[in-house]
Design an enzyme around this catalytic site. Sequence first.
Site, PDB file in Angstrom:
ATOM      1  N   SER C  49       0.618  -1.199   0.018  1.00  0.00           N
ATOM      2  CA  SER C  49      -0.166   0.091  -0.380  1.00  0.00           C
ATOM      3  C   SER C  49       0.642   1.299  -0.007  1.00  0.00           C
ATOM      4  CB  SER C  49      -0.713  -0.541   1.261  1.00  0.00           C
ATOM      5  OG  SER C  49      -2.316   1.203   0.988  1.00  0.00           O
ATOM      6  N   GLU C  50       0.541   2.788  -0.871  1.00  0.00           N
ATOM      7  CA  GLU C  50       1.306   4.116  -1.236  1.00  0.00           C
ATOM      8  C   GLU C  50       1.560   4.353   0.579  1.00  0.00           C
ATOM      9  OE1 GLU C  50      -0.890   2.423  -2.516  1.00  0.00           O
ATOM     10  OE2 GLU C  50      -1.663   3.545  -4.652  1.00  0.00           O
ATOM     11  N   ASN C  51       0.893   4.165   1.014  1.00  0.00           N
ATOM     12  CA  ASN C  51       1.675   5.046   2.404  1.00  0.00           C
ATOM     13  C   ASN C  51       2.542   3.993   3.154  1.00  0.00           C
ATOM     14  OD1 ASN C  51      -0.706   2.954   2.971  1.00  0.00           O
ATOM     15  ND2 ASN C  51      -1.748   3.738   4.625  1.00  0.00           N
TER      16      ASN C  51
END
Lengths: 253, 253, 223, 223
Positions: C49-51
């Site tokens: 996930s990007e975060n």
Amino acid sequence: MINKIVNTFDEAVSGIKEGAKLLIASFGGPAECPSYLIAALARTGIKNLTVVSNSGGWGTEFMEAIRTRMSSVLTFPPDFYDLGLLVERGQLTKGILAVPAAIGRIHTPFEKKVMNGEVELELVGQGTIAEGIRAARAGIAAFYTPTGVGTFVAEGKEVREFDGRKYLLEHAIKGDASLIRAHKADRYGNLTYRGSARTFNATMAGASTVTIAEVDEVVELGELDPEQIVTPGIYVQRVVVRPREPRPWDKPM
Amino acid sequence: MINKIVNTFDEAVSGIKEGAKLLIASFGGPAECPSYLIAALARTGIKNLTVVSNSGGWGTEFMEAIRTRMSSVLTFPPDFYDLGLLVERGQLTKGILAVPAAIGRIHTPFEKKVMNGEVELELVGQGTIAEGIRAARAGIAAFYTPTGVGTFVAEGKEVREFDGRKYLLEHAIKGDASLIRAHKADRYGNLTYRGSARTFNATMAGASTVTIAEVDEVVELGELDPEQIVTPGIYVQRVVVRPREPRPWDKPM
Amino acid sequence: MAGARLDERSIALCAAREFQDGMLVNLGIGIPTACVTFIPPDKEVLFHSENGLVGFGQIIEDPQLADANLINAGAQPVSPKPGMVIVDHAESFAIVRGGHIDISVLGAFQVSEKGDLANNVMPGKQVGSLGGGQDLAFCAKKLIVTMTHTDKENRPKIVKQCSSRITAPECVDLIVTDIAVVEVTDRGLVLREVAPGWTAEEVQALTEPRLIVSPELKEMGLM
Amino acid sequence: MAGARLDERSIALCAAREFQDGMLVNLGIGIPTACVTFIPPDKEVLFHSENGLVGFGQIIEDPQLADANLINAGAQPVSPKPGMVIVDHAESFAIVRGGHIDISVLGAFQVSEKGDLANNVMPGKQVGSLGGGQDLAFCAKKLIVTMTHTDKENRPKIVKQCSSRITAPECVDLIVTDIAVVEVTDRGLVLREVAPGWTAEEVQALTEPRLIVSPELKEMGLM
């Protein structure tokens, strides 16, 4: 099922080919060098290697002298093999290093080979080596660093000004394989390190086509805290466990 | 003696000047936004800010609607204030953002201001924002990324080929101040984060002249494990502790 | 009359069939998010996930179980999973940009014949968003787009040329829609699968560029 | 006859006087390493080591106490200290390159009138080393060189122009030797302090470029 643990050091380094470019971690102390992977590489006898590392290593003779004749606060264990082993055995063609020369009048095996013209040296500062390796992991092709402008390091390189300061264009340093040492691993290849042994080990993980980690211990999946894992397993392709008792470098294992 | 703890949020944001460029962390969830620092900035009324962040925020009206009318698995606490608060109050001149637009037909306060021509938008992908910020912290002036070549993002930017692939030259994104949220801090400013709240918070620390951290808790020096500290205190200039009970944004504290 | 259109979960299921054991996969917001529920028990697929999450678990729907400190890129709470790792945003995109993502699944407003992706400005909106999608589109080893085959006015979303500005050129490898699976190849778009009850001709009628019908054309498998 | 030359520890002590409360300092191998022992109890100075330590303690001399997993850039074991942080090599040089180091103390073979630093090839050797010194020389806010004032043949090491290739141009701010403290300024080299028993003339005689004698010339304070 994901399982990156391999059983032997010979298997761990398999597939590394003649002429490969290798990122080999270690800084200079006894605890952060992937000695058994280096030993396995020595056993393969593979030649024409280009190695990116901090130093060119001490090699077996110097190490013996350090162990027996020099007083040192830190002791180097009998199974400490560094890059010097590969240098002595003529497996290197080129070193991209920050500390190839010994301090003082003595010469390391690498130094001697450079002086004989047997090995090529590309002298690069630690910051530029570390950033180049990190860039390879991070998909950055090249970057502008202030370090080295106006010195021999800048020869043939682009200099460019940003906000009134001059910067040098340096490139990513990607390897065919990274050889690193870590403390704990799980079967996903997630890694933790011990203290200052993190150094180039964590930097080099993920910066090569294949990253191979020599570890003290493999733990159950889930045992490593997600917030404390330093190297995500996705950067690691193979994990191999160090033996409990020191083993000579030339014995297959 | 090193002591980076300041007593109030007003003190924490003091010295931020009209026209400043601010890196403000947050991703989009309720837990990783430096809400009290944003509130303190809103209280100063300082204008002409350029803000680098992931999104332009929801602002107070939307947040109220999200809290009361929309069913959401995650609840936003009453003291959640995001970048939208500064946008609504007309403090922004420019946003360098990855997610300025709401999904769907609604418009965020930032979007509306862009549509009205009151605010300038520089739309940048998360990877380039994150890398630009990291570059600022790391003293890299600019870097070549593959992302964006051949798209609107590349307009006016240098494209260069390395090993047969095209890359775009992107620059470091340095701020006058970074506003971040962390979990624990010690008086040196060493920081840890909680879970996915690490995100842009850890990235932005050290990338500005002044880094200001809003934290849940200050612990004794030595209590944080040296291997588990994510942000070294040397990247942090000020630390301020969040109140135990929610406080309205417009009340000095 | 053509068959029914697949629902979002079925589209996600079809995309998820591409995931192989040991792969690292990033799921975009919207339809792609649902892929996480369709991993067969004999495969270990890690999600990014990007975060800054790698290897998280399922999306949590029960507010009682939700942890605000464990959210995915769509700000949905997710469950932890053994072997999960948390990194910061810069390292998260080192993972993306460095080519460490095996498959990226993204939504799109349009995909062109050549595999150009347009998903940054919603049709009818002035302001767009890039999120982490541009990095994923440029750098993932394989890019799958999941979307409805046509827009609300039943106009094709697979087009000769994107009408809105593109996120990345020639990046899409596979398009999974509510009526078809289309592969982007050097020869052009290859229709690999059709939804139950749909013919190749019916799919072609809702697709702007010409589709090359695969000799092994199959029905979209929903298991 | 001039006074005695200071020993290495006294040179280190003089350099350490520059450290202010709260500063982040990197100490090179050799004489600089000894600075760590001369921090007054009322100052908190943090030390950075290239291999990724920030805020470590004293150098350990007792093999029984040495931990191979806590070494400084000279591969000497050091003690942990409350507030210490460990980072990897890339982040360690993010700290250096990013301008986060307040003072770097390095050894040198030669320093020029303009502050050029030559310390990468030992005189008489063919192969040199850069270590982390080049990044430090270019990027630290202040660079102090500690060295003997002359080489083994008593030739000046402060020279008009370095005879060996330089590590960094115009980077040295202060030179602390066994007989003097010399500041590199835009006007030229300013002699600020002389060792006990030495005169400005005697120091000048062992220095190639002309020294501007500070009106506040002092004796090197060794407390």
